[in-house]
Design an enzyme around this catalytic site. Structure first.
Site, PDB file in Angstrom:
ATOM      1  CG  ASP A 104     -12.011  19.099 -27.553  1.00 55.40           C
ATOM      2  OD1 ASP A 104     -12.718  19.184 -26.246  1.00 55.40           O
ATOM      3  OD2 ASP A 104     -11.538  18.912 -28.014  1.00 55.40           O
ATOM      4  CG  ASP A 146      -8.525  13.039 -24.362  1.00 53.40           C
ATOM      5  OD1 ASP A 146      -9.308  13.010 -24.684  1.00 53.40           O
ATOM      6  OD2 ASP A 146      -7.661  13.942 -25.198  1.00 53.40           O
TER       7      ASP A 146
HETATM    8  C1  GLA Z   1      -9.453  16.719 -26.431  1.00 57.05           C
HETATM    9  C2  GLA Z   1     -10.147  15.810 -27.029  1.00 57.05           C
HETATM   10  C3  GLA Z   1      -9.144  14.601 -28.020  1.00 57.05           C
HETATM   11  C4  GLA Z   1      -9.096  15.743 -29.118  1.00 57.05           C
HETATM   12  C5  GLA Z   1      -8.309  16.542 -28.561  1.00 57.05           C
HETATM   13  C6  GLA Z   1      -7.695  17.816 -30.391  1.00 57.05           C
HETATM   14  O1  GLA Z   1      -8.142  16.460 -25.751  1.00 57.05           O
HETATM   15  O2  GLA Z   1     -11.098  15.452 -25.902  1.00 57.05           O
HETATM   16  O3  GLA Z   1     -10.622  13.604 -28.341  1.00 57.05           O
HETATM   17  O4  GLA Z   1      -9.708  15.807 -29.789  1.00 57.05           O
HETATM   18  O5  GLA Z   1      -8.875  17.438 -27.488  1.00 57.05           O
HETATM   19  O6  GLA Z   1      -6.811  18.791 -29.305  1.00 57.05           O
END
Ligand code: GLA
Length: 431
Positions: free
Chosen positions: A159, A219
């Site tokens: 990430d 997301d």
């Molecule tokens: C970010 C990523 C997600 C997930 C969260 C976890 O938002 O884009 O896919 O992994 O972090 O905290």
């Protein structure tokens, strides 16, 4: 491989615009399960032992994946997302799993997952902390890569939270090198472009050389508006991101949320069809221990998975908009084509849509074979330039087809010609 054939113009045309990360992985889009969208950062194992982020969750998912046909369908990676580690590194500076929720540790969990013939994915962050505030890998790339390799981890989702954006690229590249240095094949899933877009256009050539797939956009949530916003973003950036996808490196529109709460069945079919056309990783985030049979059948649909995993390895794109219909097409191996007709009108009933195989449609000149995969399997048979293929598409649903040219001398991919019946016959919503 692409380099070797550059002199042969015909073959070089099928190479993506940049070299892929050369680790031999993700030659077709990754398939598996990832905990985030469904289980998030639920660490309350006292109150919610069956759904909290613990070794039990992944062991149970691995068990079900083998027992219920997921593994046979091609879903291979069982992936941990955020919130797995302890807040503190060990005395040697290594990450460690939360001891209460992962009493056996990650190595034992990896052994268990491997004993089922599956692979284990883990999560880290290029910056100081993960998005949920657990320790990130900044300053520890080599240590963490080696720890993951020692544990037998097969995939790393990396990430981009808590990182100075000007150092993002360097960080992702350095982790890629550190993974390579371990000598273990670890699939590398990045979020580099997602975190760079707010500041500048990402360098997709470098990204493809560094990562096996990469998130570009926000997301996914368990809602149709989220799935739509992802496909809209993809369509509006397709000139930049489609040419760069291919064996070894893919655009990642995020998890499949099929089998959860937010999508109607038609919307679930749309997500599955679009993700197959987009050559996206198929990483489900749902509860495989308790999933409705219809969603399961959709996720395990062999014909859709075949489109996703097609050996030509080209990402499809949006090729037409008519009224509120969208047409997405993906070229497949053996000169075949997958086509998705998405009805974005969220009112009314099923709407008619006609594909007219007019003479310009070279794929079907003199003939082609058409199969409908969604909403239900239907052999539409041999078609000619005189044919009218009539589809009926539910609101926010998708008709998915494959078209196989039957002409021996057909060499080029031509776009289909479409006609929106409901534009012509304004009130004829049902054929
Ligand atoms: C970010 C990523 C997600 C997930 C969260 C976890 O938002 O884009 O896919 O992994 O972090 O905290």
């Amino acid at each position: 491989m692409c380099r070797a054939v550059l002199l042969l113009v015909v073959f070089s045309l099928s190479c993506p615009a940049a070299e892929a990360l050369d680790n031999g992985l993700a030659l077709t889009p990754t398939m598996g399960w990832l905990h985030w969208e469904r289980f998030m950062c639920n660490i309350n194992c006292d109150k919610d032992p069956d759904n909290c982020i613990s070794e039990k969750l992944y062991m149970q998912m691995a068990d079900v994946m083998v027992k219920e046909g997921w593994k046979d369908a091609g879903y291979e990676y069982v992936c941990i997302d955020d919130c797995w580690p302890s807040h503190d590194r060990d005395a040697k500076g290594r990450l460690q799993a939360d001891p209460r929720r992962f009493p056996g540790g990650i190595k034992k969990l990896a052994d268990y997952v491997h004993s089922k013939g599956l692979k284990l994915g883990i999560y880290g962050d290029v910056g100081k902390n993960t998005c949920a505030g657990y320790p990130g890998s900044l300053g520890y790339y080599e240590v963490d890569a080696q720890t993951f390799a020692d544990w037998g981890v097969d995939l790393l989702k990396f990430d981009g939270c808590y990182m100075n954006w000007t150092l993002l690229g360097e960080g992702y590249v350095n982790m890629s090198k550190a993974l390579n240095k371990t000598g273990k094949s670890i699939l590398y899933s990045c979020e580099w472009p997602l975190y760079e877009w707010p500041y500048q256009k990402p360098n997709y050539t470098a990204i493809r050389e560094t990562c096996n797939h990469w998130r570009n956009y926000a997301d996914v949530y368990d809602s149709w508006s989220s799935v739509k916003s992802i496909s809209d973003w993809t369509a509006s950036h397709q000139d930049i991101i489609v040419p760069v996808a291919g064996p070894g490196g893919w655009n990642d529109p995020d998890m499949l949320v099929i089998g959860n709460f937010g999508l109607s069945h038609d919307q679930q079919e749309s997500q599955m069809a679009l993700w197959a056309i987009m050559a996206a990783p198929l990483l489900m985030s749902n509860d495989l221990r308790n999933i409705c049979p219809r969603s399961k059948k959709l996720l395990q649909n062999k014909l859709i998975i075949d489109i996703s995993q097609d050996s030509l390895g080209k990402q499809g794109s949006l090729t037409g908009k008519f009224d509120s219909f969208e047409i997405w097409e993906r070229p497949l191996s053996e000169k075949r084509l997958a086509a998705a007709v998405l009805n974005k009108q969220e009112i009314g009933g099923p709407r008619g849509f006609v594909i007219r195989a007019i003479p310009g449609w070279k794929m079907c000149d003199p003939k082609c074979n058409v199969t409908q995969i969604l909403p239900e399997y239907k052999e539409m048979g041999v078609q000619t330039p005189k044919s009218n293929i009539v589809l009926s598409v539910n609101p926010s649903g998708t008709a998915l087809l494959t078209i196989t040219p039957l002409s021996s001398d057909f060499t080029e991919m031509y776009k289909l010609r479409w006609e929106d019946l409901s534009v012509k016959q304004k009130h004829a919503t049902i054929l």
